[in-house]
Scaffold this active site. Structure first.
Site, PDB file in Angstrom:
ATOM      1  N   TYR A  58       6.070  -7.386   0.708  1.00 25.58           N
ATOM      2  CA  TYR A  58       6.334  -6.299  -0.238  1.00 25.58           C
ATOM      3  C   TYR A  58       7.768  -5.796  -0.083  1.00 25.58           C
ATOM      4  O   TYR A  58       8.072  -4.930   0.737  1.00 25.58           O
ATOM      5  CB  TYR A  58       5.317  -5.154  -0.061  1.00 25.58           C
ATOM      6  CG  TYR A  58       3.873  -5.574  -0.308  1.00 25.58           C
ATOM      7  CD1 TYR A  58       3.568  -6.784  -0.915  1.00 25.58           C
ATOM      8  CD2 TYR A  58       2.801  -4.756   0.073  1.00 25.58           C
ATOM      9  CE1 TYR A  58       2.250  -7.181  -1.134  1.00 25.58           C
ATOM     10  CE2 TYR A  58       1.479  -5.142  -0.152  1.00 25.58           C
ATOM     11  CZ  TYR A  58       1.224  -6.360  -0.751  1.00 25.58           C
ATOM     12  OH  TYR A  58      -0.082  -6.748  -0.972  1.00 25.58           O
ATOM     13  N   ARG A 234       3.781  -7.553 -14.657  1.00 22.44           N
ATOM     14  CA  ARG A 234       2.838  -7.411 -15.771  1.00 22.44           C
ATOM     15  C   ARG A 234       3.393  -7.961 -17.080  1.00 22.44           C
ATOM     16  O   ARG A 234       2.638  -8.188 -18.027  1.00 22.44           O
ATOM     17  CB  ARG A 234       2.430  -5.948 -15.923  1.00 22.44           C
ATOM     18  CG  ARG A 234       1.565  -5.477 -14.766  1.00 22.44           C
ATOM     19  CD  ARG A 234       1.348  -3.996 -14.759  1.00 22.44           C
ATOM     20  NE  ARG A 234       2.585  -3.274 -14.467  1.00 22.44           N
ATOM     21  CZ  ARG A 234       2.661  -1.957 -14.281  1.00 22.44           C
ATOM     22  NH1 ARG A 234       1.575  -1.221 -14.366  1.00 22.44           N
ATOM     23  NH2 ARG A 234       3.820  -1.378 -14.007  1.00 22.44           N
ATOM     24  N   GLY A 286      -2.942   1.152  -5.797  1.00 23.77           N
ATOM     25  CA  GLY A 286      -1.481   1.264  -5.762  1.00 23.77           C
ATOM     26  C   GLY A 286      -1.075   2.538  -6.481  1.00 23.77           C
ATOM     27  O   GLY A 286      -1.717   2.934  -7.453  1.00 23.77           O
TER      28      GLY A 286
HETATM   29  N1  LIG Z   1      -4.076  -9.112  -0.512  1.00 30.85           N
HETATM   30  C1  LIG Z   1      -3.524  -9.427  -1.644  1.00 30.85           C
HETATM   31  O1  LIG Z   1      -3.307 -10.612  -1.961  1.00 30.85           O
HETATM   32  C2  LIG Z   1      -3.172  -8.337  -2.600  1.00 30.85           C
HETATM   33  C3  LIG Z   1      -2.837  -8.627  -3.935  1.00 30.85           C
HETATM   34  C4  LIG Z   1      -2.546  -7.562  -4.783  1.00 30.85           C
HETATM   35  C5  LIG Z   1      -2.561  -6.260  -4.310  1.00 30.85           C
HETATM   36  N2  LIG Z   1      -2.855  -5.991  -3.006  1.00 30.85           N
HETATM   37  C6  LIG Z   1      -2.870  -4.620  -2.462  1.00 30.85           C
HETATM   38  O2  LIG Z   1      -3.651  -3.801  -3.315  1.00 30.85           O
HETATM   39  C7  LIG Z   1      -2.878  -2.713  -3.802  1.00 30.85           C
HETATM   40  C8  LIG Z   1      -3.362  -2.308  -5.173  1.00 30.85           C
HETATM   41  O3  LIG Z   1      -3.246  -3.376  -6.117  1.00 30.85           O
HETATM   42  P1  LIG Z   1      -2.180  -3.357  -7.274  1.00 30.85           P
HETATM   43  O4  LIG Z   1      -1.103  -2.397  -6.888  1.00 30.85           O
HETATM   44  O5  LIG Z   1      -1.836  -4.757  -7.585  1.00 30.85           O
HETATM   45  O6  LIG Z   1      -2.975  -2.824  -8.527  1.00 30.85           O
HETATM   46  P2  LIG Z   1      -3.664  -1.444  -8.939  1.00 30.85           P
HETATM   47  O7  LIG Z   1      -3.930  -0.602  -7.764  1.00 30.85           O
HETATM   48  O8  LIG Z   1      -4.806  -1.829  -9.799  1.00 30.85           O
HETATM   49  O9  LIG Z   1      -2.543  -0.758  -9.870  1.00 30.85           O
HETATM   50  C9  LIG Z   1      -1.489  -0.060  -9.307  1.00 30.85           C
HETATM   51  C10 LIG Z   1      -0.489   0.389 -10.368  1.00 30.85           C
HETATM   52  O10 LIG Z   1      -1.121   1.104 -11.431  1.00 30.85           O
HETATM   53  C11 LIG Z   1      -0.327   2.234 -11.816  1.00 30.85           C
HETATM   54  N3  LIG Z   1      -1.114   3.429 -11.502  1.00 30.85           N
HETATM   55  C12 LIG Z   1      -1.851   3.677 -10.375  1.00 30.85           C
HETATM   56  N4  LIG Z   1      -2.497   4.856 -10.457  1.00 30.85           N
HETATM   57  C13 LIG Z   1      -2.182   5.378 -11.645  1.00 30.85           C
HETATM   58  C14 LIG Z   1      -2.567   6.567 -12.306  1.00 30.85           C
HETATM   59  N5  LIG Z   1      -3.414   7.431 -11.756  1.00 30.85           N
HETATM   60  N6  LIG Z   1      -2.040   6.810 -13.546  1.00 30.85           N
HETATM   61  C15 LIG Z   1      -1.218   5.932 -14.125  1.00 30.85           C
HETATM   62  N7  LIG Z   1      -0.824   4.777 -13.543  1.00 30.85           N
HETATM   63  C16 LIG Z   1      -1.305   4.487 -12.313  1.00 30.85           C
HETATM   64  C17 LIG Z   1       0.964   2.156 -11.014  1.00 30.85           C
HETATM   65  O11 LIG Z   1       1.941   1.342 -11.694  1.00 30.85           O
HETATM   66  P3  LIG Z   1       2.852   1.859 -12.961  1.00 30.85           P
HETATM   67  O12 LIG Z   1       3.120   3.306 -12.765  1.00 30.85           O
HETATM   68  O13 LIG Z   1       4.044   0.994 -12.915  1.00 30.85           O
HETATM   69  O14 LIG Z   1       1.996   1.566 -14.172  1.00 30.85           O
HETATM   70  C18 LIG Z   1       0.514   1.391  -9.783  1.00 30.85           C
HETATM   71  O15 LIG Z   1       1.559   0.725  -9.122  1.00 30.85           O
HETATM   72  C19 LIG Z   1      -1.417  -3.192  -3.696  1.00 30.85           C
HETATM   73  O16 LIG Z   1      -0.493  -2.132  -3.664  1.00 30.85           O
HETATM   74  C20 LIG Z   1      -1.481  -3.978  -2.404  1.00 30.85           C
HETATM   75  O17 LIG Z   1      -1.423  -3.100  -1.291  1.00 30.85           O
HETATM   76  C21 LIG Z   1      -3.178  -7.029  -2.153  1.00 30.85           C
END
Ligand SMILES: NC(=O)c1ccc[n+]([C@@H]2O[C@H](COP(=O)([O-])OP(=O)(O)OC[C@H]3O[C@@H](n4cnc5c(N)ncnc54)[C@H](OP(=O)(O)O)[C@@H]3O)[C@@H](O)[C@H]2O)c1
Length: 321
Positions: A58, A234, A286
């Protein structure tokens, strides 16, 4: 905030953990600022979130640095879950797994230094090997790191049921990190059962869910097909385009109507739905800014709502992706 214990361990995780991927400053657009990331981490702590998911990948360690600097000495009071086994030289789109014992060791040691820890509470293999290293060699090295107390517990990310079962015969694996949300449900086909299996240690696996908001789609903020800068992953994600986006948006507007009646954020509904499914320990949401973290933390209050869930289940079942 409610906490759930990873079976067979003393790791008690808040039901919402903070995902730090975007804080690395790469792949999530041009609006990531360290001050916002730090404020988001502070809000997470205030809301009772006691664990953080990060990775060397990251931002080439930048997420780790922001997390470490913001937490200061509090890093010893929370659970930092990081990952191991991916190399990315910064060129090209794709990072590659390297699960040779030598890289597992050097990657872990680099994380210990960046995170300023003597022991990593949870070290997760970031994704399965693509280079032919025998699983046994990787698992043996991870088990050695536990024996040496450089790592407290080990987990896996993105493994299939067969590989999980095999890995568990080779090393004391305690958790799986995998994607799951109202819009992405392949977890229910085999993986969920694999995690609930209680062998060989006698405990099921803890399940930590990533992408529970479908990268922001399940927050309701995208009323129309969004346009992302090319610096945002995205921009290349089909779920934000055409018919897939339109179908998802129908569901999201139904969630919006429920959220309005309850006076809660849509994101909280989406997270709480995941948390109510069998075997789930915690969701990793996230967040880039404190407001997002505040909304996401509201999931906790919905878990035991007396009338919401039969209605939510009907809405979710009616969705055909
Ligand atoms: N192990 C793995 O292979 C793997 C893969 C993916 C992720 N992860 C982990 O999982 C975490 C979460 O997954 P993710 O970040 O991909 O997806 P997610 O949690 O589904 O989406 C996060 C994104 O959504 C937006 N967001 C979040 N809460 C919000 C709210 N209340 N209102 C409006 N927008 C909001 C933000 O981006 P914007 O503001 O830009 O829209 C944020 O960065 C990652 O940070 C990482 O730590 C692990």
């Amino acid at each position: 905030m409610e906490r759930r214990t990873i079976p067979g361990t003393e790791l008690e995780l808040s039901v919402v953990g903070l995902g730090c991927w975007a804080m690395g400053g790469l792949w999530w657009g041009d609006d990531v600022r360290d001050e916002d990331s730090a404020a988001t981490i502070e809000t997470a702590l205030e809301q009772g979130c006691n664990w953080f998911d990060t990775a060397p990948l990251y931002g080439h360690g930048h997420a780790d640095e922001v997390l470490t600097q913001t937490l200061g000495s509090r890093r010893h009071d929370v659970i930092i879950a990081t990952k191991v086994g991916v190399r990315w030289d910064g060129s090209g789109q794709h990072a590659n797994s390297d699960l040779t014992p030598a890289y597992i060791r050097s990657d872990t040691e680099a994380s210990l230094t960046r995170l300023q820890l003597d022991q990593i509470p949870l070290l997760q293999v970031h994704w399965p090997c693509e280079q032919g290293t025998p699983l046994e060699q990787s698992m043996e090295e991870l088990a050695r790191l536990v024996e040496e107390e450089k790592v407290r517990y080990i987990g896996l990310c993105n493994y299939n049921p067969e590989a999980i079962a095999l890995a568990r015969t080779m090393a004391p694996i305690i958790s799986l990190q995998t994607p799951y949300s109202i819009l992405r449900r392949e977890f229910e086909h085999g993986l969920q059962n694999a995690c609930l299996q209680a062998e060989p240690s006698g405990d099921p696996l803890g399940v930590l869910i990533y992408e529970p908001l479908c990268r922001g789609l399940l927050t309701g903020k995208f009323r129309y097909e969004p346009e992302f800068p090319s610096s945002d992953l995205r921009a290349r994600d089909d779920r934000f385009k055409g018919i897939r986006f339109l179908r998802a948006n129908v569901l999201v507007r139904r969630l919006e109507a429920i959220a309005k009646k309850l006076g809660c954020p849509i994101s909280a509904l989406a997270l709480a739905w995941v948390l109510r499914q069998k075997g789930i320990t915690s969701v990793i949401a996230g967040a880039k800014r404190p407001e997002q973290m505040l909304e996401n933390a509201c999931a906790d209050k919905l878990l035991k709502h007396p009338t919401l869930w039969p209605l939510m289940d009907r809405v979710v079942q009616a969705y055909r992706g």
